[in-house]
Design a protein around this motif. Structure first.
Motif, short mmCIF file in Angstrom:
data_model
loop_
_atom_site.label_atom_id
_atom_site.label_comp_id
_atom_site.label_asym_id
_atom_site.label_seq_id
_atom_site.Cartn_x
_atom_site.Cartn_y
_atom_site.Cartn_z
N VAL A 18 -11.98 2.82 -0.89
CA VAL A 18 -11.73 3.78 0.18
C VAL A 18 -12.88 4.79 0.18
O VAL A 18 -13.21 5.33 -0.88
CB VAL A 18 -10.39 4.53 -0.04
N PRO A 19 -13.52 5.05 1.32
CA PRO A 19 -14.56 6.08 1.37
C PRO A 19 -13.93 7.47 1.33
O PRO A 19 -13.63 8.06 2.38
CB PRO A 19 -15.28 5.80 2.69
N GLU A 20 -13.71 8.00 0.12
CA GLU A 20 -12.98 9.27 -0.02
C GLU A 20 -13.77 10.44 0.55
O GLU A 20 -13.23 11.28 1.27
CB GLU A 20 -12.64 9.53 -1.48
N THR A 21 -15.05 10.54 0.18
CA THR A 21 -15.92 11.60 0.70
C THR A 21 -17.27 10.98 1.05
O THR A 21 -17.48 9.78 0.87
CB THR A 21 -16.14 12.73 -0.33
N GLU A 22 -18.18 11.82 1.52
CA GLU A 22 -19.51 11.33 1.85
C GLU A 22 -20.23 10.79 0.63
O GLU A 22 -21.10 9.92 0.75
CB GLU A 22 -20.35 12.47 2.45
N SER A 23 -19.87 11.28 -0.56
CA SER A 23 -20.61 10.91 -1.78
C SER A 23 -19.90 9.88 -2.64
O SER A 23 -20.55 9.12 -3.35
CB SER A 23 -20.86 12.17 -2.64
N ILE A 24 -18.58 9.85 -2.60
CA ILE A 24 -17.82 9.06 -3.57
C ILE A 24 -16.95 8.01 -2.88
O ILE A 24 -16.20 8.32 -1.95
CB ILE A 24 -16.92 9.98 -4.44
N THR A 25 -17.06 6.79 -3.38
CA THR A 25 -16.16 5.71 -2.96
C THR A 25 -15.01 5.63 -3.94
O THR A 25 -15.22 5.43 -5.15
CB THR A 25 -16.91 4.36 -2.92
N HIS A 26 -13.81 5.81 -3.44
CA HIS A 26 -12.60 5.79 -4.27
C HIS A 26 -12.17 4.34 -4.48
O HIS A 26 -12.06 3.58 -3.53
CB HIS A 26 -11.49 6.58 -3.58
N PRO B 169 -19.33 24.62 -1.41
CA PRO B 169 -19.38 23.95 -0.11
C PRO B 169 -20.75 24.08 0.58
O PRO B 169 -21.10 23.25 1.42
CB PRO B 169 -18.29 24.66 0.71
N GLU B 170 -21.51 25.12 0.24
CA GLU B 170 -22.80 25.34 0.87
C GLU B 170 -23.95 24.67 0.12
O GLU B 170 -25.03 24.48 0.67
CB GLU B 170 -23.08 26.84 0.98
N LEU B 171 -23.71 24.31 -1.14
CA LEU B 171 -24.78 23.72 -1.94
C LEU B 171 -24.97 22.25 -1.60
O LEU B 171 -24.02 21.53 -1.35
CB LEU B 171 -24.46 23.86 -3.43
N GLU B 172 -26.22 21.83 -1.65
CA GLU B 172 -26.55 20.43 -1.40
C GLU B 172 -26.64 19.68 -2.71
O GLU B 172 -27.26 20.13 -3.67
CB GLU B 172 -27.88 20.35 -0.65
N ASP B 173 -25.97 18.54 -2.79
CA ASP B 173 -26.01 17.70 -3.98
C ASP B 173 -27.43 17.13 -4.11
O ASP B 173 -27.91 16.43 -3.21
CB ASP B 173 -24.99 16.56 -3.83
N PRO B 174 -28.15 17.42 -5.21
CA PRO B 174 -29.53 16.94 -5.33
C PRO B 174 -29.65 15.42 -5.37
O PRO B 174 -30.70 14.88 -5.06
CB PRO B 174 -30.01 17.57 -6.65
N LYS C 117 -25.75 15.40 0.15
CA LYS C 117 -24.47 15.77 0.77
C LYS C 117 -23.94 17.06 0.15
O LYS C 117 -24.44 17.52 -0.87
CB LYS C 117 -23.44 14.64 0.58
N PRO C 118 -22.89 17.67 0.73
CA PRO C 118 -22.32 18.88 0.12
C PRO C 118 -21.82 18.61 -1.30
O PRO C 118 -21.24 17.55 -1.57
CB PRO C 118 -21.15 19.23 1.05
N LEU C 119 -22.06 19.56 -2.20
CA LEU C 119 -21.67 19.37 -3.59
C LEU C 119 -20.16 19.23 -3.75
O LEU C 119 -19.68 18.52 -4.64
CB LEU C 119 -22.18 20.57 -4.41
N MET C 120 -19.39 19.88 -2.88
CA MET C 120 -17.94 19.80 -2.98
C MET C 120 -17.42 18.39 -2.78
O MET C 120 -16.30 18.06 -3.18
CB MET C 120 -17.28 20.73 -1.96
N SER C 121 -18.22 17.51 -2.14
CA SER C 121 -17.74 16.16 -1.87
C SER C 121 -17.62 15.33 -3.13
O SER C 121 -17.07 14.23 -3.09
CB SER C 121 -18.65 15.46 -0.86
#
Length: 587
Positions: free
Chosen positions: A148-156, A281-286, A290-294
């Motif tokens: 399942v595509p849970e967030t922009e960064s992580i596949t569940h 929520p404002e930080l970018e995942d290096p 994508k947003p770090l919160m994702s």
């Protein structure tokens, strides 16, 4: 009991006998240890912690003001569990996994009423499920059935629950499903949904715990360079008030080389958690842009929340971390701070009138800390994947006294110790990690990775830095007595090199766009530039050049600007060349 379970299973079978803060005793309650109960007319959530004859003792996870004897106690018959499934990430929970945004919406206020409940994951939201197995395939507990595509960064990854039997897949299909709808059926009669529940005090099973050999790269020079932690390792950050524990953990949460971050704010001030909630929520995942919160799950149990809930929030966090570990992810768990958790245990223990241990902490403090930290590690999961949980716990010793029980018991368990120093913090040296008191027991097993991935002479260059800093520490005692000018010239030069190690390499600005993160290659090159200055300077000293002339070369002060240089590779190349030319030009 999970928040998502139907409350119709609850039955009234007890009455309150006494109330002492978060500790409530009930009579005629048919219960077992660690059962979840609902206390009083308002249905406050609690957990059974002691049973003696007909009297049951409960720790309540909400404020008990106004609760009195004679009110009902309802037992669920289930242990405290968390809801696991899509929707855990990019969410903020309290200590018993109630989503705070859902509660705020229910209340229409940021101040929560007592007895309010909400499932840990959204039971009505649909998710796009894509099978990774077919009908007729045999699956075992822990095996992945679909994604399942849970967030922009992580596949569940949707797995067969560990406590199922497994069997042959008789039905599975792709499509949009809620977490409680069946996505697969097995010939054993088991129906599998995307929703799991797991008791927080029970570690999720794994096939084998392995020795970690890959570092959890933090982007902080003093950590990666001198005191690294492994993926699957444990670390403690003790320090007095104002020494930078929280900022250090924020830096680790933002930049550590982990797939998923679980940040547990355990009894800390609300403004510190507010900073996390506003920044992430404002930080970018290096890694992904994508947003770090994702890829982050936050558990906020601030100092103004009920004290007993601190005890559960640590277990809630580690259980969520283990769930993502089972999918094959590397998870970093930040616990800020374990001292507040220990203080909660001390308060509950004193109200139970248990025999106190050292400084009033319960006698089982060491066992509880060990039980928590031992759930970290690098694991071969039961589904054949490899995942890790790295645990980094902040410790807040009163007055910065590292001899107090929580710090000392934590030291016996963890293998990395980052000691924060109030004197360094007062001198505005951040991160204020004392390089003379800190240590890492992972260095030897991580050296091969640094040799293969960064530089062949990484261990030798790092040891040179350690020896130089140790020598400076010894020389400073003499300087305090007779002054720097009384030292021989070679020792004066050692102090100058050590100053650049401290100011240019060990110091790092968490709020500078460039210096906030330093990859291992840059960490090595910066240290190499200081060693170049050292080697060239001592060659010049042997050739008869006065130490004052060596210290005054124009290129040397540029060592302090390496950390903030955007094109750092070119900057350091040019700097090393200029250092060599200018110092050699003196003789």
């Amino acid at each position: 009991m999970s928040q998502a379970q139907e409350t119709e299973t609850v039955r009234e079978d007890g009455r309150i006998n006494s109330v002492s803060g978060p500790v409530v005793t009930a009579t005629d309650l048919d219960a077992r240890m660690n059962d979840v109960v609902y206390v009083g007319d308002e249905g406050l959530m609690g957990e059974v912690i002691e049973i003696e004859g007909n009297e049951t003792t409960i720790q309540v996870y909400e404020e008990t003001s106004g609760v009195g004897p004679g009110e009902p106690v309802e037992n669920t018959g289930e242990p405290l569990s968390v809801d696991l499934g899509p929707g855990l990430l990019d969410t903020i929970y309290d200590g018993v996994q109630r989503p705070l945004d859902e509660l705020e919406e229910k209340m229409g206020s940021a101040f929560l009423d007592r007895g309010v409940d909400a499932p840990g994951i959204d039971l009505e939201r649909t998710w796009e499920f894509t099978p990774t197995v077919s009908e007729g395939d045999a699956v075992e507990p822990g095996d992945v059935l679909g994604e399942v595509p849970e967030t922009e960064s992580i596949t569940h990854k949707v797995m067969v629950p560990p406590d199922y039997e497994g069997g042959e897949v008789t039905a599975i299909e792709s499509g949009e499903f809620t977490v409680d709808e069946v996505v697969a059926e097995l010939d054993s009669g088991e129906a599998i949904t995307m929703h799991q529940e797991w008791p927080v005090r029970e570690a999720r099973p794994a096939r084998e715990k392995e020795t970690p050999t890959i570092p959890l790269v933090s982007g902080q020079r003093i950590l990666d360079g001198l005191f690294p932690i492994a993926k699957g390792g444990t670390a403690a950050i003790p320090g007095p008030f104002g020494s930078g524990k929280t900022v250090t953990q924020h830096q680790l949460a933002k930049w550590a080389d982990a797939d998923i971050v679980v940040y547990v704010g355990c009894g800390e001030r609300g403004n510190e958690m507010t900073e996390v909630i506003e920044d992430f929520p404002e930080l970018e995942d290096p890694k992904t842009g994508k947003p770090l919160m994702s890829r982050t799950c936050l558990i906020a149990n601030t100092s103004n929340m009920p004290v007993a809930a601190r005890e559960s929030c640590i277990y809630t966090g580690i259980t969520i971390a283990e769930y993502f570990r089972d999918m094959g992810y590397d998870v970093a768990l930040m616990a800020d701070s374990t001292s507040r958790w220990a203080e909660a245990m001390r308060e509950i223990s004193s109200r139970l009138e248990e025999m106190p241990g050292e400084e009033g902490y319960p006698a089982y403090l060491a066992a509880s800390l060990s039980e928590f930290y031992e759930r970290a590690g690098l694991f071969q999961n039961i589904n054949g994947t490899q995942g890790s949980v790295s645990v980094i716990g902040a410790v807040s010793p009163p007055g910065g006294d590292f001899s107090e029980p929580v710090t000392q018991n934590t030291l016996r368990i963890v293998k990395t110790f980052w000691a924060l120093d109030a004197d360094l913090a007062e001198r505005r040296h951040f991160p204020s990690i004392n390089w003379n008191e800190s240590y890492s027991l992972y260095r030897q097993q991580l050296d091969p990775w640094f040799v293969d991935n960064v530089a062949e002479d990484w261990p030798e260059v790092r040891q040179w830095a350690v020896d130089t800093l140790d020598e400076e520490d010894e020389l400073q005692e003499i300087v305090q007595l007779v002054g720097k000018d009384a030292l021989p010239e070679d020792q004066q030069l050692t102090l100058e090199v050590a100053r650049y190690l401290r100011e240019a390499w060990l110091q790092q600005n968490a709020f500078h766009d460039v210096d906030t993160f330093c990859e291992p290659e840059k960490t090595y090159r910066m240290l190499g530039a200081i060693k170049t200055f050292n080697d060239e300077a001592f060659d010049a000293l042997e050739a008869g050049v006065p130490v004052e002339e060596i210290q005054d070369v124009d290129a040397a002060p540029r060592l302090n600007r390496m950390g903030t240089a955007e094109e750092w590779d070119e900057f350091i190349d040019e700097l090393e060349s200029d250092l060599a030319d200018q110092i050699r030009g003196l003789y």
